[in-house]
Write a protein that holds these residues in place. Structure first.
Motif, PDB file in Angstrom:
ATOM      1  N   ALA A 108      60.131  41.390  42.578  1.00 36.07           N
ATOM      2  CA  ALA A 108      58.966  41.950  41.903  1.00 36.07           C
ATOM      3  C   ALA A 108      59.228  42.196  40.425  1.00 36.07           C
ATOM      4  N   SER A 167      57.087  35.854  42.972  1.00 41.64           N
ATOM      5  CA  SER A 167      56.938  37.217  42.468  1.00 41.64           C
ATOM      6  C   SER A 167      55.502  37.664  42.647  1.00 41.64           C
ATOM      7  N   GLY A 169      54.704  41.041  43.463  1.00 41.26           N
ATOM      8  CA  GLY A 169      54.821  42.481  43.620  1.00 41.26           C
ATOM      9  C   GLY A 169      55.554  42.838  44.894  1.00 41.26           C
ATOM     10  N   CYS A 170      55.034  43.830  45.596  1.00 44.61           N
ATOM     11  CA  CYS A 170      55.733  44.374  46.757  1.00 44.61           C
ATOM     12  C   CYS A 170      55.608  43.508  48.007  1.00 44.61           C
ATOM     13  N   SER A 172      56.537  40.286  47.695  1.00 46.24           N
ATOM     14  CA  SER A 172      57.383  39.148  47.323  1.00 46.24           C
ATOM     15  C   SER A 172      58.350  38.756  48.431  1.00 46.24           C
ATOM     16  N   GLY A 350      59.960  44.342  45.469  1.00 48.61           N
ATOM     17  CA  GLY A 350      59.866  42.986  45.985  1.00 48.61           C
ATOM     18  C   GLY A 350      60.848  42.673  47.090  1.00 48.61           C
TER      19      GLY A 350
END
Length: 423
Positions: A108, A167, A169-170, A172, A350
């Motif tokens: 991330a 990528s 964010g959370c 990923s 991530g």
């Protein structure tokens, strides 16, 4: 060869309180927490002063001085985890067909710690407006571009096939595995070394989350600061970590007698196109991702034995997820154990999606559902079975793992035993 079935044959996890897959599972199954006061820097100026840090010595894990000097901490974690996963799979680097072996890395925030530290150095602790680049590490450019993570992992495992960074964010960590799954499934590669890594515990990250009050200010009780689905929760605990896997085609794995942790049977991702950090309360987008992942796995909602939740410990997320499980699983949601390992290892942005996939596979391996630690005060709006405090022995043949990320990303992955999932 489209439609090939894809399984996990190797795994390595570097997580707070549990460096190595065995130690990681021991932490989860015992319901221990690895959250503590921040030690990486002086947290006194910050609203949130707790984190889930890893006691990680790169030299003890086989990295050379050159590698340590060249790589940010997140890249170091990724390389160590990737090498460990390959060793666990039983595949020898020399035996791999390089052009049929690929790498996918989820992250991330990339080299946050390296960039933060190098800015402090070149600006003389923030004193200089015009920074002096001469004081920077020689490989500072590698910190700037997240693609360096994929390059480092590819070099470490001898992969010359597709190599990329995901990528989102959370989510990923889930999405990186989803991308790798599709490459093996369609026949573009035979083996993927896939996973995620983030090491975001730095002043700049803490300041960003402080600004939106997303992290918990419960610094007087770090061990119990992460409280997903609990009525007293007040934000998540930042963490760090990495988990990597070896993915290969099921028939190939069976022919070579490989140990199979689980089949990646279904994956889907959606976006809410709604708000950078906000979530609709009805959980419609996550529910749609779950429905599509189940359809791809050809499993009915009733087949899911356990849900590994995103469970960040914010009221918005926990209620959104609860609604999504009810919408996608129907009445079966009330009969299905749900838990969040972020209560024990924090939220490594991530990386956490891959770490949670590892937890899901290990739950199947051991027929044990990890608990939601620190859940003592139920939230009436979160009325499912969140497995409070203690792990639960239960036959687990199919697991749903989900992720939710800033920007509106919603992802779901279904893991199943290969002999159970339809061909």
């Amino acid at each position: 060869m489209p439609g090939r079935r894809v399984v996990i044959t190797g795994m390595e996890v570097l997580a707070p309180g549990g460096v190595g897959t065995k130690n990681f599972w021991s932490l989860l199954s015992e319901g221990r927490t690895a959250t503590r006061g921040i030690t990486f820097f002086d947290p006194a100026p910050f609203r949130s002063r707790v984190a889930a840090e890893i006691d990680f010595d790169p030299y003890a894990h086989g990295l050379s001085p050159h590698e340590v000097r060249r790589m940010d901490r997140a890249a170091q974690l990724a390389v160590v985890a990737a090498r460990g996963a390959l060793a666990d799979s039983g595949l020898e680097t020399a035996a791999l067909e390089p052009h049929r072996t690929g790498v996918t890395v989820g992250s991330a925030v990339g080299a946050t710690m390296g960039l933060d530290e190098e800015y402090r150095v070149v600006s003389d602790g923030g004193r200089l407006d015009l920074v002096d680049h001469a004081y920077a590490v020689p490989h500072l450019y590698n910190h700037l571009v997240p693609s360096s993570f994929a390059a480092e992992v590819a070099w470490a495992v001898g992969a010359e096939g597709p190599s990329t960074v995901v990528s989102t964010g959370c989510t990923s960590g889930i999405d990186a595995l989803g991308y790798a799954l599709e490459l093996v499934r369609e026949g573009s590669v035979d083996v993927m070394v896939a996973g995620a890594s983030d090491a975001p515990i730095s002043p700049i990250t803490m300041a960003c989350f402080d600004a939106i009050k997303a992290t918990t200010p419960r610094h007087d009780d770090p061990e119990h600061a992460s409280r997903p689905f609990d009525g007293t929760r007040n934000g998540f605990v930042l963490g760090e970590g990495s988990a990597f896997f070896v993915l290969e085609e099921w028939e190939s794995a069976r022919r070579r007698g490989a140990h199979v942790y689980a089949e990646l049977a279904g994956y889907a991702t959606r976006s809410n196109a709604y708000h950078m950090t906000g979530l609709r309360p009805d959980g419609a987008e996550m529910a749609e991702a779950i429905r599509l992942a189940l359809d791809e796995a050809r499993l009915a909602p009733e087949a899911i034995d356990y849900v590994n939740a995103h469970g960040s410990g914010t009221k918005q997320n926990d209620r959104h997820e609860t609604a999504a499980f009810k919408k996608s699983l129907g009445a079966h949601a009330y009969a299905t154990p749900v838990s969040s390992i972020k209560s024990m290892v924090g939220h490594s942005l991530g990386a956490i999606g891959s770490i949670e996939i590892a937890a899901s596979a290990l739950a199947m391996e051991h027929h044990t559902v990890p608990p939601t630690a620190n859940l003592t005060t139920p939230d009436p709006e979160c009325d499912l079975d969140y497995v409070p405090l203690h792990a639960r022995e239960q036959r687990t043949d199919a697991v749903l793992s989900v992720g939710s990320g800033f920007g509106g990303f919603q992802s779901a992955m279904v893991l199943a035993r290969p002999e159970r999932s339809p061909a």
